[in-house]
Design an enzyme around this catalytic site. Sequence first.
Site, PDB file in Angstrom:
ATOM      1  CG  HIS A  54      -2.788  -6.398   7.903  1.00  0.00           C
ATOM      2  ND1 HIS A  54      -1.838  -5.795   7.117  1.00  0.00           N
ATOM      3  CD2 HIS A  54      -3.782  -5.495   8.062  1.00  0.00           C
ATOM      4  CE1 HIS A  54      -2.246  -4.566   6.817  1.00  0.00           C
ATOM      5  NE2 HIS A  54      -3.407  -4.359   7.373  1.00  0.00           N
ATOM      6  CD  GLU A 104      -1.494  -3.008  10.806  1.00  0.00           C
ATOM      7  OE1 GLU A 104      -2.498  -3.588  11.240  1.00  0.00           O
ATOM      8  OE2 GLU A 104      -1.503  -1.835  10.434  1.00  0.00           O
ATOM      9  CD1 TRP A 128      -2.394   8.491  10.163  1.00  0.00           C
ATOM     10  CD2 TRP A 128      -2.055   6.507   9.181  1.00  0.00           C
ATOM     11  NE1 TRP A 128      -3.602   8.012   9.769  1.00  0.00           N
ATOM     12  CE2 TRP A 128      -3.432   6.789   9.180  1.00  0.00           C
ATOM     13  CE3 TRP A 128      -1.603   5.285   8.642  1.00  0.00           C
ATOM     14  CZ2 TRP A 128      -4.376   5.910   8.635  1.00  0.00           C
ATOM     15  CZ3 TRP A 128      -2.518   4.418   8.101  1.00  0.00           C
ATOM     16  CH2 TRP A 128      -3.915   4.731   8.096  1.00  0.00           C
ATOM     17  CD  GLU A 148      -4.496  -4.350  14.868  1.00  0.00           C
ATOM     18  OE1 GLU A 148      -5.605  -4.892  15.073  1.00  0.00           O
ATOM     19  OE2 GLU A 148      -4.170  -3.901  13.765  1.00  0.00           O
ATOM     20  CG  ASP A 201      -5.121  -0.987  14.947  1.00  0.00           C
ATOM     21  OD1 ASP A 201      -4.055  -0.859  15.585  1.00  0.00           O
ATOM     22  OD2 ASP A 201      -5.173  -1.110  13.703  1.00  0.00           O
ATOM     23  NE  ARG A 209      -3.792  -7.794  13.529  1.00  0.00           N
ATOM     24  CZ  ARG A 209      -3.675  -6.867  12.571  1.00  0.00           C
ATOM     25  NH1 ARG A 209      -2.684  -6.010  12.602  1.00  0.00           N
ATOM     26  NH2 ARG A 209      -4.539  -6.804  11.593  1.00  0.00           N
ATOM     27  CG  HIS A 260      -2.769   2.535  13.079  1.00  0.00           C
ATOM     28  ND1 HIS A 260      -2.181   3.399  12.191  1.00  0.00           N
ATOM     29  CD2 HIS A 260      -3.120   1.457  12.359  1.00  0.00           C
ATOM     30  CE1 HIS A 260      -2.196   2.864  10.988  1.00  0.00           C
ATOM     31  NE2 HIS A 260      -2.751   1.681  11.058  1.00  0.00           N
ATOM     32  CG  ASN A 265      -2.087   0.883   1.145  1.00  0.00           C
ATOM     33  OD1 ASN A 265      -2.378   1.425   0.087  1.00  0.00           O
ATOM     34  ND2 ASN A 265      -2.788   1.042   2.254  1.00  0.00           N
ATOM     35  NE  ARG A 280     -10.028  -1.885  13.790  1.00  0.00           N
ATOM     36  CZ  ARG A 280      -9.160  -1.278  12.963  1.00  0.00           C
ATOM     37  NH1 ARG A 280      -7.987  -1.827  12.699  1.00  0.00           N
ATOM     38  NH2 ARG A 280      -9.467  -0.152  12.392  1.00  0.00           N
ATOM     39  CD  GLU A 324      -7.776  -6.046   9.625  1.00  0.00           C
ATOM     40  OE1 GLU A 324      -6.580  -6.345   9.453  1.00  0.00           O
ATOM     41  OE2 GLU A 324      -8.183  -4.886   9.748  1.00  0.00           O
ATOM     42  CG  HIS A 384     -12.646  -3.048  10.582  1.00  0.00           C
ATOM     43  ND1 HIS A 384     -11.577  -2.206  10.563  1.00  0.00           N
ATOM     44  CD2 HIS A 384     -12.145  -4.290  10.479  1.00  0.00           C
ATOM     45  CE1 HIS A 384     -10.462  -2.920  10.436  1.00  0.00           C
ATOM     46  NE2 HIS A 384     -10.786  -4.188  10.369  1.00  0.00           N
ATOM     47  CE1 TYR A 438      -5.791   2.532  10.975  1.00  0.00           C
ATOM     48  CE2 TYR A 438      -6.564   1.961  13.173  1.00  0.00           C
ATOM     49  CZ  TYR A 438      -6.243   1.592  11.883  1.00  0.00           C
ATOM     50  OH  TYR A 438      -6.408   0.298  11.496  1.00  0.00           O
ATOM     51  CG  ASP A 453      -3.839  -2.257   2.726  1.00  0.00           C
ATOM     52  OD1 ASP A 453      -4.743  -2.134   3.566  1.00  0.00           O
ATOM     53  OD2 ASP A 453      -2.671  -2.527   3.028  1.00  0.00           O
TER      54      ASP A 453
HETATM   55  C1  GCO Z   1      -5.474  -2.853  10.191  1.00  0.00           C
HETATM   56  C2  GCO Z   1      -4.462  -1.875   9.738  1.00  0.00           C
HETATM   57  C3  GCO Z   1      -4.806  -1.079   8.544  1.00  0.00           C
HETATM   58  C4  GCO Z   1      -3.541  -0.428   7.993  1.00  0.00           C
HETATM   59  C5  GCO Z   1      -3.495  -0.495   6.510  1.00  0.00           C
HETATM   60  C6  GCO Z   1      -2.186   0.015   5.978  1.00  0.00           C
HETATM   61  O1  GCO Z   1      -5.474  -3.150  11.370  1.00  0.00           O
HETATM   62  O2  GCO Z   1      -6.212  -3.339   9.361  1.00  0.00           O
HETATM   63  O3  GCO Z   1      -3.984  -1.107  10.814  1.00  0.00           O
HETATM   64  O4  GCO Z   1      -5.798  -0.163   8.850  1.00  0.00           O
HETATM   65  O5  GCO Z   1      -3.416   0.879   8.412  1.00  0.00           O
HETATM   66  O6  GCO Z   1      -3.769  -1.778   6.105  1.00  0.00           O
HETATM   67  O7  GCO Z   1      -2.031  -0.285   4.644  1.00  0.00           O
HETATM   68 MG    MG Z   2      -3.874  -2.423  12.477  1.00  0.00          MG
END
Ligand code: GCO
Ligand code: MG
Length: 403
Positions: free
Chosen positions: A313, A263, A403, A237, A211, A284, A213, A38, A148, A340, A123, A160, A317
């Site tokens: 994951h 991920e 991010w 996560e 998550d 993950r 992040h 991605n 989630r 996921e 989600h 996020y 993407d």
């Molecule tokens: C998740 C991930 C995604 C990522 C994304 C990046 O838990 O699914 O955190 O949200 O940010 O897949 O390419």
């Molecule tokens: Mg994630």
Amino acid sequence: MAEIISARVIVTCPDRNFVTLKIETADGTTGIGDATLNGRELAVVSYLQDHVIPCLIGRDAHRIEDIWQYLYKGAYWRRGPVTMCAIAAVDVALWDIKAKVAGLPLYQLLGGASREGCMVYGHANGATIEETIAEAVRHVEQGYRAVRLQAGVPGLKSTYGVAKPGQRYEPADGALPTESLWSTEKYLRSVAPLFERAREVLGWDVHLLHDVHHRLTPIEAARLGVELEPYRLFWLEDPTPAENQAGFRLIREKTTTPLAVGEIFNTIWDCKQLIEEQLIDHVRATIVHAGGITHMRRIASFADLHQVRTGCHGATDLSPVCMAAALHFGLSVPNFGIQELMPHTAKTDAVFPHAYSFKDGMMHPGEAPGLGVEIDEELAAKYEYRRAYLPVARLEDGTLFNW
Ligand code: GCO
Ligand code: MG
């Protein structure tokens, strides 16, 4: 011998960018592998076209392990997301070919099914706690056993996991990276109330996940883990960036909230200490970013020795080709945890017709020989690549953040 006579990279953008490798053997059998990274897609395209494909022609497609080692050790430059995505694409395409030649769904070659299906989590996102809970209720009504939860943070315009109005959640949303503001203090105040309300409304029979992040320091993550203990999360996560694996010791010593990480991992070396010291509960990493089925099986075997389960994951993407591979993997490994699921759009699904299915909160890869997913090349050709970046985040004083 199944001689590889051609390998091609297909780039398409049915609502978002996907890179697919297609390998063909002398008897006309084809196999495909996802190669999507991605926001950095074309780097993998070049790596495959300019450096990997010339080495594949003439090799025996059945020698999956040998080709994996050849591309990993033979590059001299080991690991890294671009290399490991390219290796993953080759690996998955070769497993697809082998299983098609055997006339079996791939999971049968991986030891057969260890369970009836793969439990998935959906989600639930919303600007407010109530919107998020309403989304979670909808998921439970659709049969999800795990959800989630991500909610907007009061005082922050965006965060996020929560879509901007009128957009989908997974935000590779700009021809240049868009920017958002982050405040750890505001965020930390907002999470426990979300889960308190979620348990009131949803009860205790649904698994809840969250998550972070990568946005907290270990000590902040420890505090969040402790605050969330009463709500019995399935996992928390990416509580903190995992480059420094030892940082998880601090979190682990303080809280019994289960942790999931991986991920952005691309090899077993990214999680060796996390697994060995039992600092996490779920790894993950996933097929496309971590060297394909061959390497993910190695990670899962190592994790199993330490009672760490999988939790691949599966954001949008990762293409349907990756989802199919993840389901064959997940169905077969003994220490599967959860998968996921962020459903693809109808346009994406049309480009990648597939045999996998969802029922009662579980997914199954289906019984078609191979991976059970194909690419409709004619349709794929209609959707031209569009540069798209993930956003970046800054603190309120302008400092660039995670991010
Ligand atoms: C998740 C991930 C995604 C990522 C994304 C990046 O838990 O699914 O955190 O949200 O940010 O897949 O390419
Ligand atoms: Mg994630």
